[in-house]
Design a protein around this motif. Structure first.
Motif, PDB file in Angstrom:
ATOM      1  N   ALA A 120      -4.455  -5.836  17.125  1.00 59.57           N
ATOM      2  CA  ALA A 120      -4.335  -4.970  15.952  1.00 59.57           C
ATOM      3  C   ALA A 120      -3.720  -5.725  14.784  1.00 59.57           C
ATOM      4  O   ALA A 120      -4.190  -5.610  13.643  1.00 59.57           O
ATOM      5  CB  ALA A 120      -3.487  -3.743  16.299  1.00 59.57           C
ATOM      6  N   ILE A 121      -2.685  -6.511  15.038  1.00 59.41           N
ATOM      7  CA  ILE A 121      -2.053  -7.284  13.967  1.00 59.41           C
ATOM      8  C   ILE A 121      -3.027  -8.319  13.410  1.00 59.41           C
ATOM      9  O   ILE A 121      -3.109  -8.531  12.199  1.00 59.41           O
ATOM     10  CB  ILE A 121      -0.753  -7.949  14.472  1.00 59.41           C
ATOM     11  CG1 ILE A 121       0.311  -6.865  14.720  1.00 59.41           C
ATOM     12  CG2 ILE A 121      -0.233  -8.976  13.475  1.00 59.41           C
ATOM     13  CD1 ILE A 121       1.574  -7.373  15.345  1.00 59.41           C
ATOM     14  N   THR A 122      -3.796  -8.966  14.292  1.00 53.78           N
ATOM     15  CA  THR A 122      -4.777  -9.970  13.854  1.00 53.78           C
ATOM     16  C   THR A 122      -5.814  -9.343  12.938  1.00 53.78           C
ATOM     17  O   THR A 122      -6.130  -9.884  11.870  1.00 53.78           O
ATOM     18  CB  THR A 122      -5.469 -10.605  15.076  1.00 53.78           C
ATOM     19  OG1 THR A 122      -4.466 -11.140  15.951  1.00 53.78           O
ATOM     20  CG2 THR A 122      -6.419 -11.722  14.654  1.00 53.78           C
ATOM     21  N   ILE A 123      -6.333  -8.179  13.308  1.00 54.25           N
ATOM     22  CA  ILE A 123      -7.320  -7.490  12.476  1.00 54.25           C
ATOM     23  C   ILE A 123      -6.702  -7.105  11.137  1.00 54.25           C
ATOM     24  O   ILE A 123      -7.326  -7.278  10.086  1.00 54.25           O
ATOM     25  CB  ILE A 123      -7.892  -6.259  13.215  1.00 54.25           C
ATOM     26  CG1 ILE A 123      -8.734  -6.723  14.410  1.00 54.25           C
ATOM     27  CG2 ILE A 123      -8.700  -5.386  12.275  1.00 54.25           C
ATOM     28  CD1 ILE A 123      -9.145  -5.606  15.343  1.00 54.25           C
ATOM     29  N   ASP A 124      -5.471  -6.630  11.154  1.00 49.86           N
ATOM     30  CA  ASP A 124      -4.792  -6.254   9.906  1.00 49.86           C
ATOM     31  C   ASP A 124      -4.636  -7.468   8.981  1.00 49.86           C
ATOM     32  O   ASP A 124      -4.849  -7.366   7.774  1.00 49.86           O
ATOM     33  CB  ASP A 124      -3.414  -5.653  10.202  1.00 49.86           C
ATOM     34  CG  ASP A 124      -3.494  -4.261  10.833  1.00 49.86           C
ATOM     35  OD1 ASP A 124      -4.569  -3.637  10.737  1.00 49.86           O
ATOM     36  OD2 ASP A 124      -2.477  -3.801  11.402  1.00 49.86           O
ATOM     37  N   VAL A 125      -4.298  -8.619   9.521  1.00 49.23           N
ATOM     38  CA  VAL A 125      -4.138  -9.832   8.719  1.00 49.23           C
ATOM     39  C   VAL A 125      -5.468 -10.220   8.090  1.00 49.23           C
ATOM     40  O   VAL A 125      -5.543 -10.568   6.900  1.00 49.23           O
ATOM     41  CB  VAL A 125      -3.554 -10.978   9.576  1.00 49.23           C
ATOM     42  CG1 VAL A 125      -3.639 -12.314   8.837  1.00 49.23           C
ATOM     43  CG2 VAL A 125      -2.112 -10.671   9.958  1.00 49.23           C
ATOM     44  N   PHE A 126      -6.570 -10.167   8.871  1.00 49.70           N
ATOM     45  CA  PHE A 126      -7.886 -10.499   8.321  1.00 49.70           C
ATOM     46  C   PHE A 126      -8.279  -9.538   7.211  1.00 49.70           C
ATOM     47  O   PHE A 126      -8.834  -9.948   6.182  1.00 49.70           O
ATOM     48  CB  PHE A 126      -8.959 -10.517   9.418  1.00 49.70           C
ATOM     49  CG  PHE A 126      -8.935 -11.779  10.240  1.00 49.70           C
ATOM     50  CD1 PHE A 126      -9.006 -13.031   9.629  1.00 49.70           C
ATOM     51  CD2 PHE A 126      -8.846 -11.718  11.616  1.00 49.70           C
ATOM     52  CE1 PHE A 126      -8.995 -14.194  10.388  1.00 49.70           C
ATOM     53  CE2 PHE A 126      -8.836 -12.869  12.368  1.00 49.70           C
ATOM     54  CZ  PHE A 126      -8.899 -14.116  11.765  1.00 49.70           C
ATOM     55  N   ILE A 127      -7.975  -8.255   7.367  1.00 50.08           N
ATOM     56  CA  ILE A 127      -8.312  -7.264   6.340  1.00 50.08           C
ATOM     57  C   ILE A 127      -7.524  -7.559   5.063  1.00 50.08           C
ATOM     58  O   ILE A 127      -8.066  -7.504   3.951  1.00 50.08           O
ATOM     59  CB  ILE A 127      -8.043  -5.828   6.843  1.00 50.08           C
ATOM     60  CG1 ILE A 127      -9.063  -5.460   7.932  1.00 50.08           C
ATOM     61  CG2 ILE A 127      -8.081  -4.825   5.697  1.00 50.08           C
ATOM     62  CD1 ILE A 127      -8.777  -4.158   8.636  1.00 50.08           C
ATOM     63  N   ILE A 128      -6.273  -7.905   5.185  1.00 49.42           N
ATOM     64  CA  ILE A 128      -5.444  -8.213   4.016  1.00 49.42           C
ATOM     65  C   ILE A 128      -5.971  -9.452   3.306  1.00 49.42           C
ATOM     66  O   ILE A 128      -6.098  -9.471   2.070  1.00 49.42           O
ATOM     67  CB  ILE A 128      -3.962  -8.386   4.429  1.00 49.42           C
ATOM     68  CG1 ILE A 128      -3.377  -7.040   4.867  1.00 49.42           C
ATOM     69  CG2 ILE A 128      -3.131  -8.987   3.295  1.00 49.42           C
ATOM     70  CD1 ILE A 128      -2.019  -7.115   5.507  1.00 49.42           C
ATOM     71  N   ILE A 129      -6.301 -10.491   4.066  1.00 48.72           N
ATOM     72  CA  ILE A 129      -6.839 -11.719   3.459  1.00 48.72           C
ATOM     73  C   ILE A 129      -8.165 -11.432   2.764  1.00 48.72           C
ATOM     74  O   ILE A 129      -8.403 -11.883   1.632  1.00 48.72           O
ATOM     75  CB  ILE A 129      -6.995 -12.823   4.525  1.00 48.72           C
ATOM     76  CG1 ILE A 129      -5.607 -13.287   4.984  1.00 48.72           C
ATOM     77  CG2 ILE A 129      -7.798 -14.006   3.981  1.00 48.72           C
ATOM     78  CD1 ILE A 129      -5.613 -14.235   6.159  1.00 48.72           C
ATOM     79  N   PHE A 130      -9.048 -10.658   3.401  1.00 46.71           N
ATOM     80  CA  PHE A 130     -10.339 -10.298   2.801  1.00 46.71           C
ATOM     81  C   PHE A 130     -10.136  -9.526   1.502  1.00 46.71           C
ATOM     82  O   PHE A 130     -10.800  -9.767   0.505  1.00 46.71           O
ATOM     83  CB  PHE A 130     -11.181  -9.490   3.795  1.00 46.71           C
ATOM     84  CG  PHE A 130     -12.512  -9.096   3.264  1.00 46.71           C
ATOM     85  CD1 PHE A 130     -13.548 -10.030   3.128  1.00 46.71           C
ATOM     86  CD2 PHE A 130     -12.751  -7.781   2.862  1.00 46.71           C
ATOM     87  CE1 PHE A 130     -14.776  -9.661   2.620  1.00 46.71           C
ATOM     88  CE2 PHE A 130     -13.974  -7.403   2.351  1.00 46.71           C
ATOM     89  CZ  PHE A 130     -14.994  -8.345   2.225  1.00 46.71           C
ATOM     90  N   SER A 131      -9.169  -8.590   1.494  1.00 49.91           N
ATOM     91  CA  SER A 131      -8.880  -7.791   0.295  1.00 49.91           C
ATOM     92  C   SER A 131      -8.395  -8.685  -0.840  1.00 49.91           C
ATOM     93  O   SER A 131      -8.803  -8.524  -2.005  1.00 49.91           O
ATOM     94  CB  SER A 131      -7.820  -6.733   0.595  1.00 49.91           C
ATOM     95  OG  SER A 131      -8.265  -5.862   1.603  1.00 49.91           O
ATOM     96  N   ILE A 132      -7.539  -9.635  -0.542  1.00 48.76           N
ATOM     97  CA  ILE A 132      -7.029 -10.556  -1.575  1.00 48.76           C
ATOM     98  C   ILE A 132      -8.173 -11.381  -2.149  1.00 48.76           C
ATOM     99  O   ILE A 132      -8.262 -11.584  -3.366  1.00 48.76           O
ATOM    100  CB  ILE A 132      -5.915 -11.450  -0.988  1.00 48.76           C
ATOM    101  CG1 ILE A 132      -4.672 -10.602  -0.687  1.00 48.76           C
ATOM    102  CG2 ILE A 132      -5.560 -12.589  -1.947  1.00 48.76           C
ATOM    103  CD1 ILE A 132      -3.577 -11.325   0.052  1.00 48.76           C
ATOM    104  N   CYS A 133      -9.069 -11.846  -1.280  1.00 54.49           N
ATOM    105  CA  CYS A 133     -10.221 -12.628  -1.748  1.00 54.49           C
ATOM    106  C   CYS A 133     -11.122 -11.791  -2.660  1.00 54.49           C
ATOM    107  O   CYS A 133     -11.601 -12.280  -3.697  1.00 54.49           O
ATOM    108  CB  CYS A 133     -11.035 -13.161  -0.554  1.00 54.49           C
ATOM    109  SG  CYS A 133     -10.156 -14.455   0.338  1.00 54.49           S
ATOM    110  N   CYS A 134     -11.367 -10.536  -2.302  1.00 58.35           N
ATOM    111  CA  CYS A 134     -12.217  -9.658  -3.112  1.00 58.35           C
ATOM    112  C   CYS A 134     -11.591  -9.422  -4.480  1.00 58.35           C
ATOM    113  O   CYS A 134     -12.284  -9.470  -5.513  1.00 58.35           O
ATOM    114  CB  CYS A 134     -12.457  -8.337  -2.406  1.00 58.35           C
ATOM    115  SG  CYS A 134     -13.527  -8.494  -0.973  1.00 58.35           S
TER     116      CYS A 134
END
Length: 144
Positions: A120-134
């Motif tokens: 769950a933490i790994t998925i949350d980190v990827f979502i945050i990184i993706f959001s920053i990139c967008c």
């Protein structure tokens, strides 16, 4: 020392003569030679009676006794006021006992994360990184 006037059965403002009369009456009642009480009880009460009479018959010791009683009453009243006006927040603060949290119960060590929590933490980190990139893409490269 117990309340001497109460022991004699006279009010606190009694005169020396009233105290003397009460002493004589009670001395006949408590004297070990003239009482029906057990000898030990009679002796104790008679000794107490003599002590009370000694204090109350002497004007100076009676004044000191009355002053002591007045101080005791004032002290009790002051304590009641103190209790009445105590801040409930301070009382609660004094009585506060901290409850240990999970870290304290583990001796200062962190809990080991379960596999599900790690995922769950790994998925949350990827979502945050993706959001920053967008957000970065929109701000830097998108023209209006």
């Amino acid at each position: 020392m117990m309340k001497t006037s109460r022991f004699l059965g006279v009010p606190p403002e009694s005169s020396a003569e009233e105290i003397k009369v009460a002493f004589r009456k009670l001395s006949k009642e408590y004297h070990p030679d003239t009482t029906s009480l057990p000898l030990k009880t009679a002796s104790e009460k008679f000794m107490k009676l003599r002590e009370v009479y000694t204090v109350l018959s002497n004007e100076e010791s009676r004044r000191f006794y009355d002053w002591t009683l007045a101080q005791e009453v004032a002290s009790r009243q002051q304590e009641k006021l103190k209790i009445k006006f105590e801040d409930p927040y301070e009382v609660a603060l004094k009585n506060y006992e901290p409850v240990p949290d999970m870290v304290d119960r583990l001796g200062g060590k962190n809990m080991k994360l379960s596999d599900q929590a790690v995922s769950a933490i790994t998925i949350d980190v990827f979502i945050i990184i993706f959001s920053i990139c967008c957000i970065t893409y929109v701000v830097l490269f998108k023209e209006y």
